[in-house]
Design a protein around this motif. Sequence first.
Motif, short mmCIF file in Angstrom:
data_model
loop_
_atom_site.label_atom_id
_atom_site.label_comp_id
_atom_site.label_asym_id
_atom_site.label_seq_id
_atom_site.Cartn_x
_atom_site.Cartn_y
_atom_site.Cartn_z
N ASN A 1 0.83 -1.21 0.00
CA ASN A 1 0.00 0.00 0.00
C ASN A 1 0.86 1.25 0.00
O ASN A 1 0.58 2.22 -0.72
CB ASN A 1 -0.91 0.02 1.23
N GLU A 2 1.84 1.18 0.85
CA GLU A 2 2.74 2.34 0.90
C GLU A 2 3.43 2.53 -0.43
O GLU A 2 3.60 3.65 -0.93
CB GLU A 2 3.78 2.18 2.02
N ARG A 3 3.89 1.39 -0.97
CA ARG A 3 4.57 1.48 -2.25
C ARG A 3 3.63 2.02 -3.32
O ARG A 3 3.99 2.87 -4.13
CB ARG A 3 5.08 0.09 -2.67
N ASN A 4 2.40 1.58 -3.35
CA ASN A 4 1.41 2.08 -4.31
C ASN A 4 1.15 3.58 -4.08
O ASN A 4 1.03 4.35 -5.02
CB ASN A 4 0.10 1.30 -4.19
N MET A 5 1.06 3.89 -2.81
CA MET A 5 0.83 5.29 -2.50
C MET A 5 2.03 6.15 -2.93
O MET A 5 1.88 7.20 -3.55
CB MET A 5 0.58 5.43 -0.98
N TYR A 6 3.23 5.66 -2.64
CA TYR A 6 4.42 6.41 -3.05
C TYR A 6 4.55 6.44 -4.56
O TYR A 6 4.95 7.45 -5.15
CB TYR A 6 5.68 5.82 -2.42
N SER A 7 4.18 5.34 -5.15
CA SER A 7 4.23 5.26 -6.61
C SER A 7 3.23 6.25 -7.19
O SER A 7 3.51 6.96 -8.18
CB SER A 7 3.89 3.84 -7.01
N LYS A 8 2.07 6.27 -6.60
CA LYS A 8 1.05 7.21 -7.06
C LYS A 8 1.53 8.63 -6.83
O LYS A 8 1.40 9.51 -7.71
CB LYS A 8 -0.26 6.94 -6.28
N ASN A 9 2.08 8.89 -5.65
CA ASN A 9 2.62 10.22 -5.35
C ASN A 9 3.74 10.58 -6.32
O ASN A 9 3.85 11.73 -6.75
CB ASN A 9 3.14 10.28 -3.91
N LEU A 10 4.57 9.55 -6.64
CA LEU A 10 5.67 9.78 -7.57
C LEU A 10 5.13 10.17 -8.92
O LEU A 10 5.59 11.12 -9.55
CB LEU A 10 6.55 8.53 -7.68
N LEU A 11 4.12 9.48 -9.40
CA LEU A 11 3.53 9.79 -10.69
C LEU A 11 2.89 11.17 -10.68
O LEU A 11 3.04 11.96 -11.62
CB LEU A 11 2.48 8.72 -11.07
N GLU A 12 2.19 11.44 -9.58
CA GLU A 12 1.57 12.77 -9.48
C GLU A 12 2.65 13.85 -9.45
O GLU A 12 2.52 14.91 -10.09
CB GLU A 12 0.70 12.87 -8.23
N SER A 13 3.70 13.59 -8.71
CA SER A 13 4.81 14.55 -8.63
C SER A 13 5.47 14.69 -9.99
O SER A 13 5.81 15.82 -10.40
CB SER A 13 5.85 14.10 -7.60
N GLN A 14 5.65 13.57 -10.70
CA GLN A 14 6.26 13.64 -12.03
C GLN A 14 5.35 14.42 -12.99
O GLN A 14 5.82 15.21 -13.80
CB GLN A 14 6.55 12.24 -12.55
N ASP A 15 4.05 14.17 -12.87
CA ASP A 15 3.10 14.93 -13.69
C ASP A 15 3.18 16.42 -13.34
O ASP A 15 3.19 17.29 -14.23
CB ASP A 15 1.66 14.44 -13.47
N ALA A 16 3.22 16.67 -12.04
CA ALA A 16 3.31 18.07 -11.60
C ALA A 16 4.61 18.69 -12.11
O ALA A 16 4.63 19.85 -12.58
CB ALA A 16 3.22 18.17 -10.09
N ILE A 17 5.71 17.93 -12.05
CA ILE A 17 7.01 18.42 -12.54
C ILE A 17 6.93 18.67 -14.03
O ILE A 17 7.40 19.70 -14.54
CB ILE A 17 8.14 17.43 -12.18
N ARG A 18 6.33 17.74 -14.77
CA ARG A 18 6.17 17.90 -16.21
C ARG A 18 5.35 19.16 -16.51
O ARG A 18 5.70 19.96 -17.38
CB ARG A 18 5.50 16.66 -16.79
N ASP A 19 4.24 19.28 -15.77
CA ASP A 19 3.41 20.48 -15.96
C ASP A 19 4.20 21.75 -15.64
O ASP A 19 4.12 22.75 -16.36
CB ASP A 19 2.16 20.42 -15.07
N MET A 20 4.96 21.67 -14.55
CA MET A 20 5.77 22.83 -14.17
C MET A 20 6.82 23.13 -15.23
O MET A 20 7.07 24.30 -15.55
CB MET A 20 6.47 22.60 -12.83
N LYS A 21 7.44 22.08 -15.80
CA LYS A 21 8.43 22.29 -16.85
C LYS A 21 7.79 22.93 -18.08
O LYS A 21 8.35 23.83 -18.69
CB LYS A 21 9.09 20.96 -17.24
N LEU A 22 6.57 22.43 -18.43
CA LEU A 22 5.86 23.03 -19.57
C LEU A 22 5.52 24.49 -19.30
O LEU A 22 5.72 25.37 -20.14
CB LEU A 22 4.57 22.24 -19.87
N LYS A 23 5.02 24.72 -18.08
CA LYS A 23 4.70 26.10 -17.71
C LYS A 23 5.98 26.95 -17.73
O LYS A 23 5.97 28.10 -18.18
CB LYS A 23 4.06 26.17 -16.33
N PHE A 24 7.08 26.37 -17.23
CA PHE A 24 8.35 27.10 -17.21
C PHE A 24 8.79 27.42 -18.63
O PHE A 24 9.21 28.55 -18.92
CB PHE A 24 9.42 26.25 -16.49
N LYS A 25 8.68 26.41 -19.55
CA LYS A 25 9.06 26.64 -20.94
C LYS A 25 8.17 27.73 -21.57
O LYS A 25 8.66 28.60 -22.28
CB LYS A 25 8.95 25.35 -21.76
#
Length: 149
Positions: A5-29
Motif C-alpha cells: 500500500n505504501e509502495r502504491n501510495m508512493y508510486s502514485k505520489n511519484l507519478l503525481e509529482s512527475q506529472d506536476a514536474i512535467r506540468d511545471m516544466k511546460l509552464k516554465f518553458k
Amino acid sequence: ENVCNERNMYSKNLLESQDAIRDMKLKFKKMYHEIEQLKEEIKEKDATLIKEDLGYHKVQKENEKTQEKLQAAQKKMEAMTEIVETQKSQISQLEANIQEAEQEKANQKKELDGVIGERDILGTQLIRRNEELNLLYEKIKIQQSTLQK
C-alpha cells in the motif's frame, strides 16, 4: 500488504509529482518563451522609442530655429514699420513744404503781375512825358528861332 500500500501510495505520489514536474516544466518553458518574446518586444519598443526621441529632438531643434527666424523676421518687420512711419512723416512734411512753396510762388506771381502792371503804367507815362518834352523842345526851338530873328 502495508508495504504494498505504501509502495502504491508512493508510486502514485511519484507519478503525481512527475506529472506536476512535467506540468511545471511546460509552464516554465511557456513562461520562458513568453519572457523571451517580451524581451524582444521591449528591445523593439526601446529601439522605436530611441528613434522617436531622436526625431523629437530633431523636430524640437527645427522648431527652435524656426522660432529664431520668426523673431528675426518680427524684428525686421518692426524696423521696416518704423522706417515706413518715418518716411510717411517726411512725406507729409515735404508736402507741407511744397504747399508753402506753391503759396509763396502764387504770392510772388501776384506781386510780379502788379510790378509789371506798374511798369507798364510808368512806361506809358514816360512815353507821354517824353512826347510832352519833345513838344516843349519844339516850342522852345521855335521861340528861340523867333527870338533870334
